[in-house]
Design an enzyme around this catalytic site. Structure first.
Site, PDB file in Angstrom:
ATOM      1  CG  HIS A 137      -1.819   1.153   1.363  1.00  0.00           C
ATOM      2  ND1 HIS A 137      -3.140   1.131   0.989  1.00  0.00           N
ATOM      3  CD2 HIS A 137      -1.600   2.408   1.832  1.00  0.00           C
ATOM      4  CE1 HIS A 137      -3.691   2.307   1.210  1.00  0.00           C
ATOM      5  NE2 HIS A 137      -2.775   3.101   1.736  1.00  0.00           N
ATOM      6  CD  GLU A 138       1.515   3.533   3.653  1.00  0.00           C
ATOM      7  OE1 GLU A 138       1.660   4.586   3.007  1.00  0.00           O
ATOM      8  OE2 GLU A 138       0.510   3.316   4.365  1.00  0.00           O
ATOM      9  CG  HIS A 195       0.332   6.396  -0.537  1.00  0.00           C
ATOM     10  ND1 HIS A 195      -0.643   7.219  -1.069  1.00  0.00           N
ATOM     11  CD2 HIS A 195      -0.272   5.689   0.452  1.00  0.00           C
ATOM     12  CE1 HIS A 195      -1.779   7.016  -0.423  1.00  0.00           C
ATOM     13  NE2 HIS A 195      -1.581   6.082   0.494  1.00  0.00           N
ATOM     14  CD  GLU A 225      -5.332   6.033   0.435  1.00  0.00           C
ATOM     15  OE1 GLU A 225      -5.675   4.834   0.379  1.00  0.00           O
ATOM     16  OE2 GLU A 225      -4.339   6.404   1.075  1.00  0.00           O
TER      17      GLU A 225
END
Length: 490
Positions: free
Chosen positions: A255-256, A259, A285
């Site tokens: 997830h990170e 980003h 997101e």
């Protein structure tokens, strides 16, 4: 030098200072000694004072009046600088500094309260944060809706009404899917066992590289609440490790990485300019969620991941690749948003959206927040909150004043659904790549169609340009229905 060149030279220095301030925040979350919290608050306030003074410098108005845009990029730079200037000049400098000081210190108070499950220890600080953000919202709103003024910090062009309408359309299908899944005769088994800290961190680093993360321009550290920080050539990520739940570390990391890869993928010509960052948190997101879910939790990729984990940790006790895929995507009404499955996740966001909107609009008091949270959670999820760290104390966002941020998580899922549909059409053999643990085709498509443009276009225009159609919730809901119907044999 022209007015435009003078303005951009000034802006680059401001952007550089903002990156320094961001690095202080990263340090506070990862390696800062606990005893430095009060001092760090003063440091953050000092930095915010300098940044606010630059963002409201009267010369900006003069430069904007005289600057001429020669192309689309210059027009976008001027648009974003003008927007920042107009918003900054509405907020008194002393208020900007006070918010920076209070929220820096509040973060540590929240962390201690969360660790001790002590709501009472956090409420006075939260009350101060809410009061300051409401004061800021009033200055920005000019008589308009306070919550809309704060949303605009994170998702320009959106309002509580437009977001609420999207959520109202999503909720019935999400609830229907949840009921079908929870009532299904076939229920995937959960992963169990012990997975050592060092082994998880080695896997996390390797997965970050698998998804295109450039460790020469970033680093991976541990944090209580995983996050990504930085831009340009310094975009850092964090994760966390639970030795009985490796999926926590794996999917927090992926997830990170989404980003960070957005920031690292922006055109280098935009470095230290308003175009050099993600256009909105919703679009941001969309990158983290498509990396984590549509790619990382896909049947093709989990087939590769299950084999990789078996090589590293031994027999997982689940049987075949379908069982592992089911374990990765198992649906359960858990307390924690960041650990929520794809079916429940947006329901977590909808609850927070309603609660924080009421806090900012003044119809819900801070003293009543825990009771309101627990009642709403029981109503929405059918489970009673057992302790505050599983309830209103679980997220860092309110302690640091990020009101208006939560709805962008669900908007990011909506955008990710659209991007996934377009990606599948553009790369029809995507699953063949993912089954080999190869994400390059997907990552390159996202970099080319979304990431490299940074802030060039507005949020919805960014998604529209990438997908070729107007973004809406349909592709996300269709993806969820199809995916979980297969997993749960509906």
């Amino acid at each position: 030098m022209s007015a435009y060149e003078d303005l951009m030279a000034f802006q680059r220095r401001t952007e550089a200072l903002a990156q320094v301030a961001g690095r202080l925040g990263w340090d506070q979350e990862t390696v800062m000694p606990r005893g430095a919290a009060e001092q760090r608050g003063e440091e953050m306030a000092a930095m915010e004072g300098i940044l606010h003074a630059r963002r409201t410098d009267p010369r900006i108005a003069d430069w904007l009046a005289r600057a001429e845009a020669v192309d689309e990029e210059a027009e976008a730079q001027l648009r974003l600088i003008r927007r920042s200037y107009e918003r900054a000049t509405k907020v008194p400098g002393r208020l900007a500094e006070e918010i920076a000081r209070v929220t820096s210190v509040a973060q540590g108070i929240w962390a201690d309260a969360r660790a001790k499950d002590d709501v009472a220890a956090f409420l006075p600080t939260l009350d101060t944060v809410v009061r300051l953000r409401r004061e800021e919202a009033a200055a920005l709103a000019g008589g308009g809706d306070l919550y809309d003024a704060l949303i605009d910090d994170y998702e320009p062009e959106a309002t509580a009404d437009t977001i609420g309408a999207v959520f109202d359309r999503m909720r019935p299908r999400l609830v229907a899917l949840r009921e079908a899944v929870m009532g299904a005769a076939h229920q995937p088994r959960a992963l169990s066992g012990h997975f050592g800290h060092d082994g998880q961190m080695r896997l996390a680093r390797d997965l970050a590289k698998t998804f295109g993360y450039d460790f020469t321009r970033g680093r991976l550290d541990l944090a209580v609440h995983p996050f990504s920080s930085g831009a340009g050539n310094d975009a850092r990520i964090t994760t966390r490790v639970v030795e009985t739940d490796p999926f926590n570390c794996i999917y927090s990391t992926i997830h990170e990485v989404g980003h960070a890869c957005y920031e690292l993928g922006i055109d280098g010509d935009y470095l230290l300019t308003p175009l050099g960052g993600g256009v909105s948190m919703g679009v941001h997101e969309s990158q983290s969620r498509i990396y984590e879910n549509q790619l990382g939790r896909s049947r093709a990729f989990t087939g590769w991941l299950g084999a990789e984990m078996t090589d590293r940790f031994g027999d997982l006790g689940l049987g075949d690749a379908d069982a592992f895929h089911g374990a990765v995507n198992r649906v359960a009404p858990g307390f924690i948003r960041t650990e929520a499955d794809e079916v429940h996740y947006n329901l977590h966001i909808m609850m927070r959206f309603d609660l924080e909107r009421d806090l900012i609009r003044g119809s819900l008091g801070v003293a009543d927040l825990e009771e309101a949270w627990n009642a709403r959670f029981l109503s929405d999820f059918g489970v009673a909150v057992d302790r505050p760290s599983h309830g209103m104390l679980q997220d860092v966002h309110w302690s640091i004043g990020l009101f208006g941020y939560f709805p962008t998580y669900a908007l990011g899922n909506v955008y990710a659904g659209c991007l996934h549909q377009a990606l599948r059409a553009a790369v029809p053999d995507l699953d063949a790549h993912l089954a080999q643990g190869q994400t390059e085709a997907a990552v390159e498509w996202l970099r080319e169609n979304v990431q490299r443009f940074g802030g060039l276009r507005g949020p919805r225009d960014t998604i529209r340009h990438a997908c070729g159609f107007e973004p809406d919730e349909g592709p996300l809901l269709d993806y969820l229905d199809a995916k979980f119907a297969e997993i749960y044999r509906l």
